[in-house]
Design a protein around this motif. Sequence first.
Motif, PDB file in Angstrom:
ATOM      1  N   PRO A 225       4.176  -7.877  -3.676  1.00  0.00           N
ATOM      2  CA  PRO A 225       2.701  -7.490  -3.747  1.00  0.00           C
ATOM      3  C   PRO A 225       1.791  -8.124  -2.409  1.00  0.00           C
ATOM      4  CG  PRO A 225       3.374  -7.486  -5.887  1.00  0.00           C
ATOM      5  CD  PRO A 225       4.545  -8.312  -4.982  1.00  0.00           C
ATOM      6  N   GLY A 226       0.979  -7.472  -1.934  1.00  0.00           N
ATOM      7  CA  GLY A 226       0.078  -8.116  -0.741  1.00  0.00           C
ATOM      8  C   GLY A 226      -0.959  -7.219  -0.305  1.00  0.00           C
ATOM      9  N   PRO A 227      -1.873  -7.440   0.206  1.00  0.00           N
ATOM     10  CA  PRO A 227      -3.010  -6.744   0.864  1.00  0.00           C
ATOM     11  C   PRO A 227      -2.522  -5.891   1.953  1.00  0.00           C
ATOM     12  CG  PRO A 227      -3.016  -8.897   1.762  1.00  0.00           C
ATOM     13  CD  PRO A 227      -1.958  -9.089   0.737  1.00  0.00           C
ATOM     14  N   PRO A 228      -2.830  -4.652   2.088  1.00  0.00           N
ATOM     15  CA  PRO A 228      -2.679  -3.814   3.456  1.00  0.00           C
ATOM     16  C   PRO A 228      -2.967  -4.481   4.625  1.00  0.00           C
ATOM     17  CG  PRO A 228      -4.241  -2.485   1.983  1.00  0.00           C
ATOM     18  CD  PRO A 228      -4.253  -4.244   1.573  1.00  0.00           C
ATOM     19  N   ASP A 229      -2.076  -4.075   5.601  1.00  0.00           N
ATOM     20  CA  ASP A 229      -2.164  -4.655   6.772  1.00  0.00           C
ATOM     21  C   ASP A 229      -2.947  -3.748   7.767  1.00  0.00           C
ATOM     22  OD1 ASP A 229      -1.616  -5.593   9.569  1.00  0.00           O
ATOM     23  OD2 ASP A 229       0.219  -6.495   8.844  1.00  0.00           O
ATOM     24  N   ALA A 230      -3.964  -4.148   8.315  1.00  0.00           N
ATOM     25  CA  ALA A 230      -4.629  -3.366   9.375  1.00  0.00           C
ATOM     26  C   ALA A 230      -4.244  -2.996  10.434  1.00  0.00           C
ATOM     27  CB  ALA A 230      -6.111  -4.227   9.730  1.00  0.00           C
ATOM     28  N   ALA A 231      -3.148  -4.046  11.137  1.00  0.00           N
ATOM     29  CA  ALA A 231      -2.224  -3.435  11.970  1.00  0.00           C
ATOM     30  C   ALA A 231      -1.552  -2.136  11.828  1.00  0.00           C
ATOM     31  CB  ALA A 231      -1.303  -4.903  12.524  1.00  0.00           C
ATOM     32  N   VAL A 232      -1.077  -1.924  10.766  1.00  0.00           N
ATOM     33  CA  VAL A 232      -0.364  -0.588  10.597  1.00  0.00           C
ATOM     34  C   VAL A 232      -1.324   0.424  10.933  1.00  0.00           C
ATOM     35  CG1 VAL A 232       0.618   0.851   8.666  1.00  0.00           C
ATOM     36  CG2 VAL A 232       1.171  -1.600   8.867  1.00  0.00           C
ATOM     37  N   TRP A 233      -2.536   0.544  10.362  1.00  0.00           N
ATOM     38  CA  TRP A 233      -3.270   1.644  10.588  1.00  0.00           C
ATOM     39  C   TRP A 233      -3.859   1.628  12.100  1.00  0.00           C
ATOM     40  CZ3 TRP A 233      -5.864  -0.841   5.926  1.00  0.00           C
ATOM     41  CH2 TRP A 233      -5.674  -0.137   4.728  1.00  0.00           C
ATOM     42  N   GLN A 234      -3.768   0.475  12.748  1.00  0.00           N
ATOM     43  CA  GLN A 234      -4.302   0.537  14.112  1.00  0.00           C
ATOM     44  C   GLN A 234      -2.961   1.189  14.991  1.00  0.00           C
ATOM     45  OE1 GLN A 234      -4.845  -3.431  15.693  1.00  0.00           O
ATOM     46  NE2 GLN A 234      -5.693  -2.768  17.758  1.00  0.00           N
ATOM     47  N   ARG A 235      -1.638   0.791  14.465  1.00  0.00           N
ATOM     48  CA  ARG A 235      -0.592   1.329  15.170  1.00  0.00           C
ATOM     49  C   ARG A 235      -0.234   2.687  14.994  1.00  0.00           C
ATOM     50  NH1 ARG A 235       5.670  -0.722  14.996  1.00  0.00           N
ATOM     51  NH2 ARG A 235       6.643   1.401  16.013  1.00  0.00           N
ATOM     52  N   LEU A 236      -0.929   3.460  13.775  1.00  0.00           N
ATOM     53  CA  LEU A 236      -0.898   5.043  13.693  1.00  0.00           C
ATOM     54  C   LEU A 236      -2.235   5.551  14.376  1.00  0.00           C
ATOM     55  CD1 LEU A 236       0.150   4.815   9.819  1.00  0.00           C
ATOM     56  CD2 LEU A 236       1.327   5.457  11.792  1.00  0.00           C
ATOM     57  N   ALA A 237      -2.966   4.787  14.945  1.00  0.00           N
ATOM     58  CA  ALA A 237      -4.417   5.280  15.761  1.00  0.00           C
ATOM     59  C   ALA A 237      -5.222   6.027  14.443  1.00  0.00           C
ATOM     60  CB  ALA A 237      -3.807   6.340  16.610  1.00  0.00           C
ATOM     61  N   VAL A 238      -5.458   5.523  13.268  1.00  0.00           N
ATOM     62  CA  VAL A 238      -6.357   6.096  12.423  1.00  0.00           C
ATOM     63  C   VAL A 238      -7.218   4.862  11.827  1.00  0.00           C
ATOM     64  CG1 VAL A 238      -4.689   7.905  11.731  1.00  0.00           C
ATOM     65  CG2 VAL A 238      -4.841   5.544  10.313  1.00  0.00           C
ATOM     66  N   PRO A 239      -8.313   5.576  11.350  1.00  0.00           N
ATOM     67  CA  PRO A 239      -9.173   4.431  10.756  1.00  0.00           C
ATOM     68  C   PRO A 239      -8.904   3.619   9.640  1.00  0.00           C
ATOM     69  CG  PRO A 239     -10.067   6.642  11.069  1.00  0.00           C
ATOM     70  CD  PRO A 239      -8.926   6.990  11.065  1.00  0.00           C
ATOM     71  N   GLU A 240      -9.297   2.545   9.625  1.00  0.00           N
ATOM     72  CA  GLU A 240      -8.770   1.489   8.511  1.00  0.00           C
ATOM     73  C   GLU A 240      -9.137   1.861   7.024  1.00  0.00           C
ATOM     74  OE1 GLU A 240      -9.506  -3.283   7.406  1.00  0.00           O
ATOM     75  OE2 GLU A 240      -9.396  -2.556   9.354  1.00  0.00           O
ATOM     76  N   GLY A 241      -8.346   1.824   6.352  1.00  0.00           N
ATOM     77  CA  GLY A 241      -8.523   2.540   4.910  1.00  0.00           C
ATOM     78  C   GLY A 241      -8.254   3.893   4.706  1.00  0.00           C
ATOM     79  N   THR A 242      -7.337   4.712   5.833  1.00  0.00           N
ATOM     80  CA  THR A 242      -6.878   5.990   5.826  1.00  0.00           C
ATOM     81  C   THR A 242      -5.792   6.216   4.508  1.00  0.00           C
ATOM     82  OG1 THR A 242      -7.467   6.310   7.860  1.00  0.00           O
ATOM     83  CG2 THR A 242      -5.823   7.786   7.063  1.00  0.00           C
ATOM     84  N   PRO A 243      -5.915   6.958   3.874  1.00  0.00           N
ATOM     85  CA  PRO A 243      -4.821   7.073   2.621  1.00  0.00           C
ATOM     86  C   PRO A 243      -3.428   7.453   3.321  1.00  0.00           C
ATOM     87  CG  PRO A 243      -6.774   8.239   2.104  1.00  0.00           C
ATOM     88  CD  PRO A 243      -7.103   8.056   3.381  1.00  0.00           C
ATOM     89  N   ILE A 244      -2.414   6.893   2.945  1.00  0.00           N
ATOM     90  CA  ILE A 244      -1.056   7.185   3.655  1.00  0.00           C
ATOM     91  C   ILE A 244      -0.206   7.390   2.275  1.00  0.00           C
ATOM     92  CG2 ILE A 244       0.822   6.129   4.836  1.00  0.00           C
ATOM     93  CD1 ILE A 244      -1.246   4.263   6.243  1.00  0.00           C
ATOM     94  N   VAL A 245       0.458   8.626   2.705  1.00  0.00           N
ATOM     95  CA  VAL A 245       1.580   9.014   1.930  1.00  0.00           C
ATOM     96  C   VAL A 245       2.759   8.774   2.847  1.00  0.00           C
ATOM     97  CG1 VAL A 245       2.773  10.895   0.472  1.00  0.00           C
ATOM     98  CG2 VAL A 245       0.427  10.842   0.563  1.00  0.00           C
ATOM     99  N   GLN A 314       4.897  -4.915   5.221  1.00  0.00           N
ATOM    100  CA  GLN A 314       3.570  -4.726   5.407  1.00  0.00           C
ATOM    101  C   GLN A 314       3.034  -2.910   5.522  1.00  0.00           C
ATOM    102  OE1 GLN A 314       4.336  -6.534   9.375  1.00  0.00           O
ATOM    103  NE2 GLN A 314       3.104  -4.722  10.235  1.00  0.00           N
ATOM    104  N   TRP A 315       4.385  -2.343   5.887  1.00  0.00           N
ATOM    105  CA  TRP A 315       3.957  -0.666   5.810  1.00  0.00           C
ATOM    106  C   TRP A 315       4.069  -0.441   4.366  1.00  0.00           C
ATOM    107  CZ3 TRP A 315       3.524   2.541  10.023  1.00  0.00           C
ATOM    108  CH2 TRP A 315       3.591   2.023  11.453  1.00  0.00           C
ATOM    109  N   TYR A 316       4.887  -0.594   3.483  1.00  0.00           N
ATOM    110  CA  TYR A 316       4.650  -0.424   2.050  1.00  0.00           C
ATOM    111  C   TYR A 316       3.451  -0.805   1.455  1.00  0.00           C
ATOM    112  CZ  TYR A 316       9.904   0.576   1.758  1.00  0.00           C
ATOM    113  OH  TYR A 316      11.251   0.921   1.972  1.00  0.00           O
ATOM    114  N   ARG A 317       2.709  -2.028   1.723  1.00  0.00           N
ATOM    115  CA  ARG A 317       1.764  -2.668   1.386  1.00  0.00           C
ATOM    116  C   ARG A 317       0.581  -1.698   1.805  1.00  0.00           C
ATOM    117  NH1 ARG A 317       3.621  -8.353   3.060  1.00  0.00           N
ATOM    118  NH2 ARG A 317       5.002  -8.696   1.310  1.00  0.00           N
ATOM    119  N   THR A 318       0.696  -1.200   2.835  1.00  0.00           N
ATOM    120  CA  THR A 318      -0.586  -0.356   3.572  1.00  0.00           C
ATOM    121  C   THR A 318      -0.496   1.009   2.941  1.00  0.00           C
ATOM    122  OG1 THR A 318      -0.407  -1.812   5.415  1.00  0.00           O
ATOM    123  CG2 THR A 318      -1.823   0.198   5.629  1.00  0.00           C
TER     124      THR A 318
END
Length: 427
Positions: A225-245, A314-318
């Motif tokens: 377990p760990g916190p989400p990684d903002a770099a993942v949202w950045q790589r996906l070009a979506v706002p931080e906090g975007t829900p991901i399935v 980091q992808w799982y945690r995000t």
Amino acid sequence: MGSREKSSDEKNGSPAAEEPKRFLILYAQPSFWSMGEGMGASSFWRVPRALAERGHEVHIVLPAERGDRPGIETREGVLLHRFRSRIRFMPPYAILPLRLLLRLAIYMAYQAIGYASAMRVARETRPDLVMAFGTFEAPVARRIGRALRVPNVTRLFGNSLSLTLNDPIRFHLNFPEVRAFRTPASRFILNNDGADGEAVARRCGVPRERFFHLRNPVDFSLYAPGPPDAAVWQRLAVPEGTPIVMTVTRLAMEKKLERLIDAMPALLRRAPGAIAVLLGDGPRREALEARARSLGVGHAVRMPGAIAHGELPQWYRTASVVASLLDRTNAANPVFEAMACRRCVVALDAGTTRELIVPGRTGVLIRREDLPKLGDVLADLLENDEQRNELARRGSMHVRKLILDPRARMDLEISILMDAIREGYNE
């Protein structure tokens, strides 16, 4: 049948020291990784590397990569003996009659080319044990074992026959796999990926005392377990906090990834900011992208490609939810890893997935007939943080009770191989 009981030394991760042995492994593919070096399934490389780390001499006979010259190379203490072959021992997808003919031709080619190449190495190295790393390889390993009077082991990393247990024609059309299960071996080791391999082994007559059904390990120091990684949202070009399935698997037909894409219109009606992330690469990429566009959800589907194992946590945690929707089983590494990272899992009720995903306690199971409701199931979870987080918490605790860490898991498998060597050759 079932997983072998561990000795007290094995449970402590410290089996008794063994005299170094010599292993010959037969492998019909040129690469150990399904999506490039260090990406995709890690099971194939884990065993030879573990043997070498414990001081054993490991030789692997496999085809050369396209354009490469045959020869011997050393990787992490393992000797790779590459032979020249213009044939790739993986039948391409085709319509059924042609697919069967291609499968037969490629299978027979490996029985000749693989045997000749492996036998040359076997005569030079005089192994203590011969291992088949796949269905094509099992009869060849048996032939070499008999010639050298040493034990042979069949090592399979999954099975597809469980889907055809009630259909004798389809069952026997997959003759390479049927023959592999029926080829005599000192030990038969099969990944327990939830695909009901024990039923297949019984059907094919594998002796109960020689069959070992083992789950893959999880490195809980990495997948945690760990916190989400903002770099993942950045790589996906979506706002931080975007829900991901998210799904984590090869983009192949049997992975049924279109099911998640088909659920996106319903999900977006209730959670318009959500996105689906299909992590991995493979031959179905263009078809999946086209399907998303045809449903008008192309803007909400991302396919960032394959990710190295060290970056996966980091992808799982995000991700908000991790989905696994295969017909055969949904109790394999991506689900283990997601649960270990305390992510909520939605899985199709297939095979023995219920051993891992306990409905309403450690995740969400969806029946095949309820797949049209998948979008709403996902939306319910995204709207209910408390429920989603509680399922993830319980799932994280549950997976740690079922799955061994890599060191203990490899100690267990190697002890099975050593038992086969000590027992010696059996006609």
